[in-house]
Design an enzyme around this catalytic site. Sequence first.
Site, PDB file in Angstrom:
ATOM      1  N   LYS A 174       5.978  -4.386  -3.712  1.00 26.07           N
ATOM      2  CA  LYS A 174       7.431  -4.219  -3.571  1.00 26.07           C
ATOM      3  C   LYS A 174       7.855  -4.146  -2.111  1.00 26.07           C
ATOM      4  CE  LYS A 174      11.414  -3.077  -5.574  1.00 26.07           C
ATOM      5  NZ  LYS A 174      12.049  -4.182  -6.283  1.00 26.07           N
ATOM      6  N   CYS A 219       0.824  -1.212   0.000  1.00 26.09           N
ATOM      7  CA  CYS A 219       0.000   0.000   0.000  1.00 26.09           C
ATOM      8  C   CYS A 219       0.861   1.267   0.000  1.00 26.09           C
ATOM      9  CB  CYS A 219      -0.952   0.086   1.183  1.00 26.09           C
ATOM     10  SG  CYS A 219      -2.138  -1.231   1.247  1.00 26.09           S
TER      11      CYS A 219
HETATM   12  O1  M6R Z   1      12.731  -5.121   0.454  1.00 33.26           O
HETATM   13  P1  M6R Z   1      13.247  -6.508   0.721  1.00 33.26           P
HETATM   14  O2  M6R Z   1      14.572  -6.777   0.107  1.00 33.26           O
HETATM   15  O3  M6R Z   1      13.278  -6.805   2.191  1.00 33.26           O
HETATM   16  O4  M6R Z   1      12.191  -7.455   0.066  1.00 33.26           O
HETATM   17  C1  M6R Z   1      12.250  -8.839   0.260  1.00 33.26           C
HETATM   18  C2  M6R Z   1      11.316  -9.566  -0.678  1.00 33.26           C
HETATM   19  O5  M6R Z   1       9.996  -9.173  -0.460  1.00 33.26           O
HETATM   20  C3  M6R Z   1      11.676  -9.293  -2.142  1.00 33.26           C
HETATM   21  O6  M6R Z   1      13.002  -9.628  -2.412  1.00 33.26           O
HETATM   22  C4  M6R Z   1      10.765 -10.098  -3.065  1.00 33.26           C
HETATM   23  O7  M6R Z   1      10.995 -11.449  -2.916  1.00 33.26           O
HETATM   24  C5  M6R Z   1      10.999  -9.642  -4.503  1.00 33.26           C
HETATM   25  N1  M6R Z   1       9.749  -9.293  -5.092  1.00 33.26           N
HETATM   26  C6  M6R Z   1      11.663 -10.668  -5.335  1.00 33.26           C
HETATM   27  O8  M6R Z   1      11.862 -10.239  -6.630  1.00 33.26           O
END
Ligand code: M6R
Length: 610
Positions: free
Chosen positions: A605, A2
């Site tokens: 994201k 969000c």
């Molecule tokens: O912001 P973060 O690196 O903590 O996010 C972790 C995961 O949510 C993120 O890497 C997710 O798996 C991606 N969409 C993968 O491409």
Amino acid sequence: MCGITGIVTEKSDNIGELLVKCSRKLTYRGYDSVGVAAVRNNKVDLRKDVGTIDEVNRLLGLSTMKGDRGIAQLRWATYGAPTKVNAQPHFGCQEVFYGAHNGNLHNYFEYKAELIEAGHVVRSENDGELCVHAVDKYYEETGDMFEAVRLSAQDLKGAYAYAVGRADEPEIYAVKMGSSLVAGVAADATIVSSDLPSVLPLTNNVVYLADGEMLVLTHNDVKVYRIADGKQLERSPQISNVDARAAEKGGYPHFMLKEINEQPKIAQDVIGLLDRPKSEEWLNLLENASRHYIVACGSSYNASIVGAYFFNRLAGLPMLHAIGGQFQSMYGDTLNDECLSILVSQSGETKDVLNVLNMIKKKDLGKSLGILNVIGSTLMFQADSYIPMACGYEVSVPATKTYFSQSIIFAYLAARLGERNGHIDPSEAKSFIKRLRTDLPSLTQTTIDRTGILARTLARTLVDVKDLYCLGYGFTDGVAREGALKIKEICYCHCEGMYSSEFKHGPLSIVTDNYPVIFVTTTEDSWMVINHINEVKARHGRTIIIGEYEESLQPYVVNKQDYLVVPKSDVLINPILDVIPLQLLSYYLSVDLGINPDLPRNLSKTLTVD
Ligand code: M6R
């Protein structure tokens, strides 16, 4: 998950246009539904529906909405299905209070029941609505908007941020309790938002907030207060030097392709950043700890697996790693005040990771080192020290350049640490770092150029595939998992990433004629991986290979595009490059399947929820 944006202007009447322009930059945070509440002549015009910001804008004319202040919200559904009624912003009991949130309320069911019992009309199944009712409730008691917002935050449990206003008052108020929130002060308007990209179209004069703080926005000022006692806090705006163009596609059809193509520059930038004296502080943290952990999720976790191999090989350091949600039950009782936990998160807001950081801080269980991309994120403020990934904004939901930067950071730190602790010959460490500095950027570009063409052809041959494996061995363990995650995430196709020697312990039974299995290998492990390739070939499976060119692998290649050859490099640089053909393959496959890789369904994201 969000995104909220609130804007107060001085005299402009084009609030819809401003909110759409700024909120569009938060699309990666949620695209289940979108809404805008615009206030004009003390009346709130609220329009919302299911879809992306561009779809809902086309449907409801959001950008034509008039007024001098308002709030927009882009939703990634958690509480309540993605429907119009659950879309945000919401009204309170009457169409006087309006507001929207980001995050999750843990006391949603109890609090909703309490409000209904007290006579509130709650229309949706979405927890964001309760933030507005809580303000409504305390306004009834105090008759004062500032106090109503301040007290409302004390009723709401969980991790969240919200923006709220009252039709007949010129201010917008915002609360930060565990979810990100940033504000900006422009010449003739102020803005509050979940993330910096939506502030930058208006201003780079930015105010950062901490949890437990609230904001009051007027058209020319942003004031910060402590929620607990209502005390005003000194907080001058800072100039952000983040380039707003990072949130533009720059001629590429998708952000994902743009971000993959930014990797040669990132290789250069991140080493430049690590080469500075500040890295001594990070190395001291590593050197002084008695035990080391890495905590991360998704792609950041896959990069951490690669990191663990680097720390073993180059520094002789055991690096225990776990995904965020798993960490406490797997390693929580083994932590003490001499430990170092490395928390890796692109967004710096992932709740599963922040939960671990909170636990470490609360119980005083050693030091924390964040590796993050978003400057101003919660992880940046709360970790004892942090390493920025130097990637600029990553807009596409699938992580690419940030994974890449993370694996370089780990390689660099491990080599510097190995040089210090004598695990490797100092000259070997120096020469590896030199190669990272001088060779990696051009090797990255060559990898994109060479494997891009083959990946595009290969993708076309995989469009009907619904199920496949991606296997790694040694250093390519994390790489294969990352490739599989990319394919799952943006191609809606089941792709399991696993260790290649494990494949024969069960999964091999899935292989029949032409069943695709991708092998990612370095030259030092290919002698072993060939055994695993043979096991698949013997069952008439289709093998696809990613790695440097090797004569010994050539007999297994039936079609040219089934061998994505990365340029010859160092056996330790090779695993950094190997992810690129997998990124490109998933990208082209996604596009061939008619999917927008930047906004895969059901995802967001930034995952600020449990
Ligand atoms: O912001 P973060 O690196 O903590 O996010 C972790 C995961 O949510 C993120 O890497 C997710 O798996 C991606 N969409 C993968 O491409």
